[in-house]
Design a protein around this motif. Structure first.
Motif, mmCIF file in Angstrom:
data_model
loop_
_atom_site.group_PDB
_atom_site.id
_atom_site.type_symbol
_atom_site.label_atom_id
_atom_site.label_comp_id
_atom_site.label_asym_id
_atom_site.label_seq_id
_atom_site.Cartn_x
_atom_site.Cartn_y
_atom_site.Cartn_z
ATOM 1 N N THR A 1 -0.165 -1.734 10.859
ATOM 2 C CA THR A 1 -1.345 -0.548 11.402
ATOM 3 C C THR A 1 -1.014 0.400 10.310
ATOM 4 O O THR A 1 -2.267 1.174 9.723
ATOM 5 C CB THR A 1 -0.854 -0.192 12.807
ATOM 6 N N GLY A 2 -0.016 0.950 10.130
ATOM 7 C CA GLY A 2 0.224 2.204 9.200
ATOM 8 C C GLY A 2 -0.376 2.078 7.622
ATOM 9 O O GLY A 2 -1.381 2.640 7.153
ATOM 10 N N SER A 3 -0.119 0.889 7.529
ATOM 11 C CA SER A 3 -0.601 0.286 5.947
ATOM 12 C C SER A 3 -1.801 0.239 5.883
ATOM 13 O O SER A 3 -2.532 0.542 4.810
ATOM 14 C CB SER A 3 0.356 -0.766 5.620
ATOM 15 N N TYR B 1 -6.266 -6.856 -3.276
ATOM 16 C CA TYR B 1 -5.892 -7.868 -4.168
ATOM 17 C C TYR B 1 -4.615 -8.398 -3.511
ATOM 18 O O TYR B 1 -3.936 -7.747 -2.779
ATOM 19 C CB TYR B 1 -5.075 -6.800 -5.163
ATOM 20 N N THR B 2 -4.462 -9.693 -3.475
ATOM 21 C CA THR B 2 -3.422 -10.249 -2.747
ATOM 22 C C THR B 2 -2.505 -11.026 -3.799
ATOM 23 O O THR B 2 -2.907 -11.465 -5.010
ATOM 24 C CB THR B 2 -3.849 -11.558 -1.727
ATOM 25 N N ASN B 3 -1.096 -11.382 -3.247
ATOM 26 C CA ASN B 3 -0.325 -12.354 -4.114
ATOM 27 C C ASN B 3 -1.401 -13.542 -4.546
ATOM 28 O O ASN B 3 -0.935 -14.023 -5.679
ATOM 29 C CB ASN B 3 1.048 -12.570 -3.251
ATOM 30 N N ALA C 1 -4.077 0.647 -3.300
ATOM 31 C CA ALA C 1 -4.257 0.546 -1.684
ATOM 32 C C ALA C 1 -3.682 -1.005 -1.246
ATOM 33 O O ALA C 1 -2.764 -1.031 -0.620
ATOM 34 C CB ALA C 1 -5.867 0.542 -1.365
ATOM 35 N N SER C 2 -3.850 -1.761 -2.026
ATOM 36 C CA SER C 2 -3.496 -3.258 -1.615
ATOM 37 C C SER C 2 -1.864 -3.251 -2.007
ATOM 38 O O SER C 2 -1.255 -3.799 -1.103
ATOM 39 C CB SER C 2 -4.206 -4.292 -2.612
ATOM 40 N N ILE C 3 -1.463 -3.022 -3.062
ATOM 41 C CA ILE C 3 -0.178 -2.928 -3.214
ATOM 42 C C ILE C 3 0.716 -2.109 -1.943
ATOM 43 O O ILE C 3 1.585 -2.708 -1.622
ATOM 44 C CB ILE C 3 0.377 -2.130 -4.718
ATOM 45 N N ARG C 4 0.374 -0.908 -1.909
ATOM 46 C CA ARG C 4 0.944 0.029 -0.912
ATOM 47 C C ARG C 4 0.926 -0.534 0.543
ATOM 48 O O ARG C 4 1.661 -0.284 1.313
ATOM 49 C CB ARG C 4 0.387 1.418 -1.048
ATOM 50 N N ASN D 1 1.433 -3.105 -11.188
ATOM 51 C CA ASN D 1 1.349 -1.395 -10.875
ATOM 52 C C ASN D 1 0.123 -0.882 -11.630
ATOM 53 O O ASN D 1 -0.122 -1.399 -12.963
ATOM 54 C CB ASN D 1 2.576 -0.872 -11.700
ATOM 55 N N CYS D 2 -0.562 0.009 -11.003
ATOM 56 C CA CYS D 2 -1.917 0.449 -11.633
ATOM 57 C C CYS D 2 -1.716 1.115 -12.847
ATOM 58 O O CYS D 2 -2.739 1.072 -13.859
ATOM 59 C CB CYS D 2 -2.493 1.441 -10.473
ATOM 60 N N ALA D 3 -0.614 1.718 -13.231
ATOM 61 C CA ALA D 3 -0.394 2.246 -14.711
ATOM 62 C C ALA D 3 0.103 1.394 -15.591
ATOM 63 O O ALA D 3 0.123 1.720 -16.733
ATOM 64 C CB ALA D 3 0.741 3.347 -14.368
ATOM 65 N N SER D 4 0.358 0.002 -15.346
ATOM 66 C CA SER D 4 1.021 -0.664 -16.082
ATOM 67 C C SER D 4 -0.082 -1.669 -17.165
ATOM 68 O O SER D 4 -1.165 -1.642 -16.567
ATOM 69 C CB SER D 4 2.097 -1.923 -15.588
ATOM 70 N N SER D 5 0.384 -2.260 -18.029
ATOM 71 C CA SER D 5 -0.775 -3.283 -18.832
ATOM 72 C C SER D 5 0.086 -3.926 -19.735
ATOM 73 O O SER D 5 1.283 -3.631 -19.978
ATOM 74 C CB SER D 5 -1.755 -2.278 -19.395
ATOM 75 N N ASN D 6 -0.552 -4.722 -20.754
ATOM 76 C CA ASN D 6 0.025 -5.325 -21.469
ATOM 77 C C ASN D 6 0.916 -4.444 -22.623
ATOM 78 O O ASN D 6 1.759 -4.726 -23.454
ATOM 79 C CB ASN D 6 -0.774 -6.334 -22.318
ATOM 80 N N TYR D 7 0.500 -3.121 -22.297
ATOM 81 C CA TYR D 7 1.249 -2.091 -23.495
ATOM 82 C C TYR D 7 2.801 -2.238 -23.212
ATOM 83 O O TYR D 7 3.585 -1.755 -23.996
ATOM 84 C CB TYR D 7 0.613 -0.871 -23.140
ATOM 85 N N GLU D 8 3.135 -2.551 -21.941
ATOM 86 C CA GLU D 8 4.406 -2.717 -21.530
ATOM 87 C C GLU D 8 5.420 -3.418 -22.524
ATOM 88 O O GLU D 8 6.383 -3.323 -22.663
ATOM 89 C CB GLU D 8 4.517 -3.292 -20.208
#
Length: 315
Positions: A173-175, A109-111, A240-243, A70-77
């Protein structure tokens, strides 16, 4: 007259774009000015796609902590469990590429990208077989990483793993259109700033992350908000890659083939937690599940003592 209207419209449009650009710059500056996420005591792993920030603490068997993708996540979690876990383990808590203090290159970004990152990190930094604990969407990364090289991992522990069904979503197409829109320098950046505004992050904590509102800390919201904006506008490329589902990969086959010890910790009030855990057990009956009551997506933030207690049993 028509020519004057065209010129006027052009000037107004350019002014609007200029003001939006200035607004975006201001948002990124003020989002990170508090410096809640301190990188002074950490390390950087020079990976081929960018520098990866990580924290190392403790002594004992290695344990790799991987935050939610998640873009807002980090090791702070993992802030509230690291000290206790480090009493029995050498704990490595990384910022995934595109997150926190790690580099945020302008790329798709990919799996598989993250699978390579985890395996390379274990080989090059930990240099030995490790336990791994993940949060939410990072579970699929660990499953696929272990499937690719089983020799690198010992026990796997997933906190509120993402659903198996969701892992099969693919770009359509939408994504792809969404990904293109988010890649636009000004408009895409503005959309990203709205999606990861302080108010939006606060609502995530209130309705998705934390069950008891009394356990929501302003410092945690600030840390997530800051993490989403470190590195500037390039942060939007991961979103963008996640969504667009580029970070998904069907995990059922890998999960069924895995003969490692796997444990799941579910927040009882996390959305579809029971259903998701049951799906994992149906695929691999050897999986053990523990439920922490009165928690949602982040039990390790809301009730860290309960999570540590489970870790002592499982790891």
């Amino acid at each position: 007259m028509k020519k004057k209207k065209i010129v006027k419209t052009t000037l107004v449009s350019l002014a609007a774009i200029g003001m939006t650009w200035i607004l975006n710059k201001a948002i990124f500056f003020y989002s990170t000015v508090k410096q809640v996420l301190n990188s002074e005591n950490g390390h950087f792993y020079k990976w081929r796609f960018g520098n990866i920030y990580y924290m190392k603490k403790g002594e004992g068997t290695p344990l790799l902590l991987v935050h939610d993708l998640n873009c807002a996540s980090s090791n702070y979690e993992w802030k509230y469990v690291v000290d206790d876990l480090s009493k029995r383990h050498t704990v490595y808590a990384i910022d995934l590429l595109g997150c926190g203090h790690s580099d945020k290159p302008k790329m798709t970004y990919t799996n598989y990208l993250y699978v390579q990152l985890l395996n390379d990190f274990v080989k090059d930094v930990i240099k030995g077989k490790t336990d791994i604990m993940t949060s939410n969407k990072a579970s699929s990364l660990a499953i696929m990483a272990c499937h690719m090289d089983t020799s690198l991992y010992h026990k796997l522990l997933f906190i509120n793993p993402a659903s198996v069904r969701a892992s099969y979503k693919t770009p359509d197409t939408g994504s792809k259109a969404l990904k293109f829109a988010m890649s636009m320098p000004v408009i895409g950046t503005l959309a990203y700033n709205i999606i990861f505004s302080s108010l939006a992050v606060s609502r995530k904590f209130e309705y998705e992350y934390i069950y008891d509102k009394d356990h929501i800390r302003k410092s945690d919201i600030d840390a997530y908000h800051e993490s989403a904006h470190l590195g500037g506008a390039s942060s939007r490329f991961l979103y963008a890659s996640i969504r667009s589902y580029f970070t998904e990969a069907g995990i059922e086959r890998a999960l069924r083939a895995c003969d490692h010890s796997i444990f799941i910790i579910s927040g009882a009030q996390s959305f579809h937690a029971e259903e998701i855990a049951e799906a994992y057990v149906t695929i691999n009956p050897a999986i053990e599940v523990s439920v922490i009551e009165h928690t949602r997506a982040l039990p390790h933030v809301e009730k860290p003592d309960k999570v540590v207690e489970n870790c002592r049993i499982y790891l």
